[in-house]
Design an enzyme around this catalytic site. Sequence first.
Site, PDB file in Angstrom:
ATOM      1  N   ASP A 197       0.847  -1.033  -0.224  1.00 19.15           N
ATOM      2  CA  ASP A 197      -0.032   0.000  -0.009  1.00 19.15           C
ATOM      3  C   ASP A 197       0.843   1.231   0.020  1.00 19.15           C
ATOM      4  O   ASP A 197       1.948   1.205   0.388  1.00 19.15           O
ATOM      5  CB  ASP A 197      -0.733   0.097   1.124  1.00 19.15           C
ATOM      6  CG  ASP A 197      -1.710  -1.107   1.231  1.00 19.15           C
ATOM      7  OD1 ASP A 197      -2.233  -1.721   0.417  1.00 19.15           O
ATOM      8  OD2 ASP A 197      -2.303  -1.601   2.329  1.00 19.15           O
ATOM      9  N   ASP A 222      -0.886  -2.373  -3.948  1.00 22.01           N
ATOM     10  CA  ASP A 222      -2.115  -2.712  -3.542  1.00 22.01           C
ATOM     11  C   ASP A 222      -2.973  -1.437  -3.389  1.00 22.01           C
ATOM     12  O   ASP A 222      -3.306  -0.771  -4.562  1.00 22.01           O
ATOM     13  CB  ASP A 222      -2.006  -3.327  -2.150  1.00 22.01           C
ATOM     14  CG  ASP A 222      -3.372  -4.083  -1.731  1.00 22.01           C
ATOM     15  OD1 ASP A 222      -4.348  -3.802  -2.313  1.00 22.01           O
ATOM     16  OD2 ASP A 222      -3.203  -4.453  -0.780  1.00 22.01           O
ATOM     17  N   ASP A 279      -5.739   2.618   2.475  1.00 19.86           N
ATOM     18  CA  ASP A 279      -6.612   1.505   2.687  1.00 19.86           C
ATOM     19  C   ASP A 279      -6.898   1.635   4.437  1.00 19.86           C
ATOM     20  O   ASP A 279      -5.747   1.954   5.276  1.00 19.86           O
ATOM     21  CB  ASP A 279      -5.989   0.171   2.698  1.00 19.86           C
ATOM     22  CG  ASP A 279      -6.163  -0.125   1.219  1.00 19.86           C
ATOM     23  OD1 ASP A 279      -6.799   0.504   0.478  1.00 19.86           O
ATOM     24  OD2 ASP A 279      -5.813  -1.419   0.815  1.00 19.86           O
ATOM     25  N   ARG A 316     -12.940   1.552  -6.100  1.00 20.61           N
ATOM     26  CA  ARG A 316     -12.744   1.680  -4.598  1.00 20.61           C
ATOM     27  C   ARG A 316     -12.354   3.047  -4.253  1.00 20.61           C
ATOM     28  O   ARG A 316     -11.537   3.368  -3.845  1.00 20.61           O
ATOM     29  CB  ARG A 316     -11.730   0.802  -4.039  1.00 20.61           C
ATOM     30  CG  ARG A 316     -11.736  -0.841  -4.224  1.00 20.61           C
ATOM     31  CD  ARG A 316     -10.811  -1.587  -3.384  1.00 20.61           C
ATOM     32  NE  ARG A 316     -11.230  -2.867  -3.712  1.00 20.61           N
ATOM     33  CZ  ARG A 316     -10.475  -4.089  -3.194  1.00 20.61           C
ATOM     34  NH1 ARG A 316      -9.170  -3.883  -2.455  1.00 20.61           N
ATOM     35  NH2 ARG A 316     -10.920  -5.305  -3.278  1.00 20.61           N
TER      36      ARG A 316
END
Length: 326
Positions: free
Chosen positions: A141, A163, A167, A220
């Site tokens: 991330d 990724d 997050d 997302r």
Amino acid sequence: MRRTSARLRLAGAMAVATAIATLGALTTAHGATAETPAPESVTTLSVGTPTGFGAGTTGGAGGSTVTVTNASQFTEAVNRSGALQVRVNGTINLGSMTRVSSNKTIIGVGNNGRITGSGLNVRQASNVIIQNLTFTGSNDDAINIEESTRIWVDHNTLSNAYDGLVDIKRGSDSITVSWNRVTNHDKTMLLGHSDSNGSQDRGKLRVSYHHNWYDGTKQRNPRVRFGNPVHVYNNYYGGVTSYGVASTVEAGVLVEGNYFENVRDPFHLGEGSSPGGSLVARNNHFVNSSTGQTGGSVRSIPYSYSLDNPSSVKSIVMNGAGAGRI
């Protein structure tokens, strides 16, 4: 309140100027070496204050300040105990996800603060500000937040991670993600990592996403589990190729005052194997985009806020979001 107002820009510039005026060399009477930057006395370095769920986050305000120019300096500083303000001047090439401890402000110097190679792991921490940095090319991330509270991610430019870009998971709470530009990425912002994590996530994962520029990302933006309410307002979605916002298992998302342009699917309920949550949409502006899917009810937003006119959000966000814009 618009973060790009003249008053806030002036106040921010004065805060940074005051902070920079106090900065000393890395090798001074403190006896620091190049690998251990000297502390520099300052009140606060972050520009502006967070609104939304992350309000009250102060980061390393009141702590000393260090300026870092390489990965070893950076890693030592962000994981140090106590309040600290970390100025990033140059490109920090990280080999793995780097832990950030509580009461930290991490802020780029002008346009020079860059994080590459890997990202930041804000885990079991509270009161952290990440501002004015460019993140690219992480092997994981760009920013991972878990089991953490009072976090403000603001005015960063993020792209091209393995990724996620930002997050947030595992019971994290009271977070604002604002004025960031995200681009060249697939799975951009995940909120809640698993349908089976309700025992930790229910009543938490309350996040405000505002004035972010989702610039040609895929999906997302964010994808939400359990958080209720989650507030997605005054963001600009330009050319998002799969979907904008997804509300899934037990989530409640208010999508308000955003500008969607060339977005086939601005928002919907459910995603993949996750069942649908609730989503309320109001006062959004659509250009060559569908109107999205809504359903259910969302808990009331527990804070006061002001909305920019949705039709003006594109220009406001494009002119203000990302690193180097504070």
